[in-house]
Scaffold this active site. Sequence first.
Site, PDB file in Angstrom:
ATOM      1  N   ASP A  67     -16.540 139.546  47.720  1.00  0.00           N
ATOM      2  CA  ASP A  67     -15.601 139.103  46.360  1.00  0.00           C
ATOM      3  C   ASP A  67     -14.537 138.472  46.940  1.00  0.00           C
ATOM      4  OD1 ASP A  67     -14.327 141.337  47.680  1.00  0.00           O
ATOM      5  OD2 ASP A  67     -14.704 142.661  45.832  1.00  0.00           O
ATOM      6  N   ASP A 136     -12.097 154.502  40.018  1.00  0.00           N
ATOM      7  CA  ASP A 136     -13.031 154.475  38.899  1.00  0.00           C
ATOM      8  C   ASP A 136     -14.647 154.361  39.181  1.00  0.00           C
ATOM      9  OD1 ASP A 136     -13.120 152.000  39.417  1.00  0.00           O
ATOM     10  OD2 ASP A 136     -12.231 151.220  37.590  1.00  0.00           O
ATOM     11  N   HIS A 138     -15.682 151.642  40.861  1.00  0.00           N
ATOM     12  CA  HIS A 138     -16.258 150.143  41.225  1.00  0.00           C
ATOM     13  C   HIS A 138     -16.675 150.072  42.380  1.00  0.00           C
ATOM     14  CE1 HIS A 138     -11.869 149.292  42.013  1.00  0.00           C
ATOM     15  NE2 HIS A 138     -12.639 148.878  43.038  1.00  0.00           N
ATOM     16  N   GLU A 143     -16.915 146.468  37.749  1.00  0.00           N
ATOM     17  CA  GLU A 143     -15.961 147.668  37.197  1.00  0.00           C
ATOM     18  C   GLU A 143     -17.070 148.401  36.199  1.00  0.00           C
ATOM     19  OE1 GLU A 143     -12.928 147.897  37.868  1.00  0.00           O
ATOM     20  OE2 GLU A 143     -12.088 146.081  38.236  1.00  0.00           O
TER      21      GLU A 143
HETATM   22  C1  F6R Z   1     -13.002 145.213  48.554  1.00  0.00           C
HETATM   23  C2  F6R Z   1     -13.704 145.424  47.065  1.00  0.00           C
HETATM   24  C3  F6R Z   1     -13.096 146.873  46.498  1.00  0.00           C
HETATM   25  C4  F6R Z   1     -12.659 147.935  47.342  1.00  0.00           C
HETATM   26  C5  F6R Z   1     -12.059 149.405  46.368  1.00  0.00           C
HETATM   27  C6  F6R Z   1     -11.440 150.132  47.226  1.00  0.00           C
HETATM   28  O1  F6R Z   1     -13.709 144.034  48.843  1.00  0.00           O
HETATM   29  O2  F6R Z   1     -14.430 144.953  46.782  1.00  0.00           O
HETATM   30  O3  F6R Z   1     -14.218 147.391  45.819  1.00  0.00           O
HETATM   31  O4  F6R Z   1     -13.623 148.322  48.043  1.00  0.00           O
HETATM   32  O5  F6R Z   1     -11.185 148.795  45.350  1.00  0.00           O
HETATM   33  O6  F6R Z   1     -10.328 149.568  47.847  1.00  0.00           O
HETATM   34  P1  F6R Z   1      -9.323 150.414  48.840  1.00  0.00           P
HETATM   35  O7  F6R Z   1     -10.281 150.456  50.325  1.00  0.00           O
HETATM   36  O8  F6R Z   1      -8.458 149.595  49.206  1.00  0.00           O
HETATM   37  O9  F6R Z   1      -9.234 151.832  48.262  1.00  0.00           O
END
Ligand code: F6R
Length: 242
Positions: A67, A136, A138, A143
């Site tokens: 992303d 959550d 995702h 989401e």
């Molecule tokens: C990152 C991404 C997100 C993260 C998620 C967890 O490219 O797409 O889905 O993997 O938000 O983030 P952290 O590792 O910071 O808890």
Amino acid sequence: MKIIRAKDYYDMSRKAANIISAQVIMKPNCVLGLATGGTPVGTYKQLIEWYNKDDIDFSEVTTVNLDEYRGLPRENPQSYWSFMHDNFFNHVNINPEHIHLPDGTNLDAAAECKHYDEVIQSVGGIDLQLLGIGHDGHIGFNEPGAAFELGTHCVNLTQETIEANKRFFDGDESLVPKQAYTMGIKTIMQARKVLMVVNGKGKAEIVKKAFFGPVTPEVPASILQMHPDFILVGDAEALSLI
Ligand code: F6R
């Protein structure tokens, strides 16, 4: 689904790096799907360490990231392009031409998403997709409520994700972009192998819900229960409820 229990963050990172390293050794020209966020940083660090010891070679590897924020230029220190270069690409021998992320500056969402799906297809699909998980549930920026059948698309970030990400924007919520381009769940599910890293007490509840609860778009990561080669590497705290 295979669950690998690690002692702590360092151990989780090493175990995940081992799996990525095995993939690169078995198929030097493989396609790695990569993630940003805090969780995989230790994994990248470990891979860099092994690269510096001549134990792993990224010269033929292609990468596609999950992303990118819509509207942020690459050069912005908070772009995922910058994140990936700071934490990984600048420290290994990956060919810059083999690095792919959605282009946040292309504001034509339909065109950019179509182009990114074509890029993923043109490199032959993803051999191994690395993922983190949001509180959550995702994955990427998919989401709760995201349709399982989507390819790359543009999303409005939820308030929870904006708040979770503001730590990367000097804690200032107004600086966090409100939209992103993300691979869809369909794209993620088409990866031949999916590797998720998760650590910390704060993720224990969602791990239980996502992987031992019903498969539902309300918990996007839950679809990974259906993936034929899904590996979850978690530390003791994150796996404490399962
Ligand atoms: C990152 C991404 C997100 C993260 C998620 C967890 O490219 O797409 O889905 O993997 O938000 O983030 P952290 O590792 O910071 O808890």
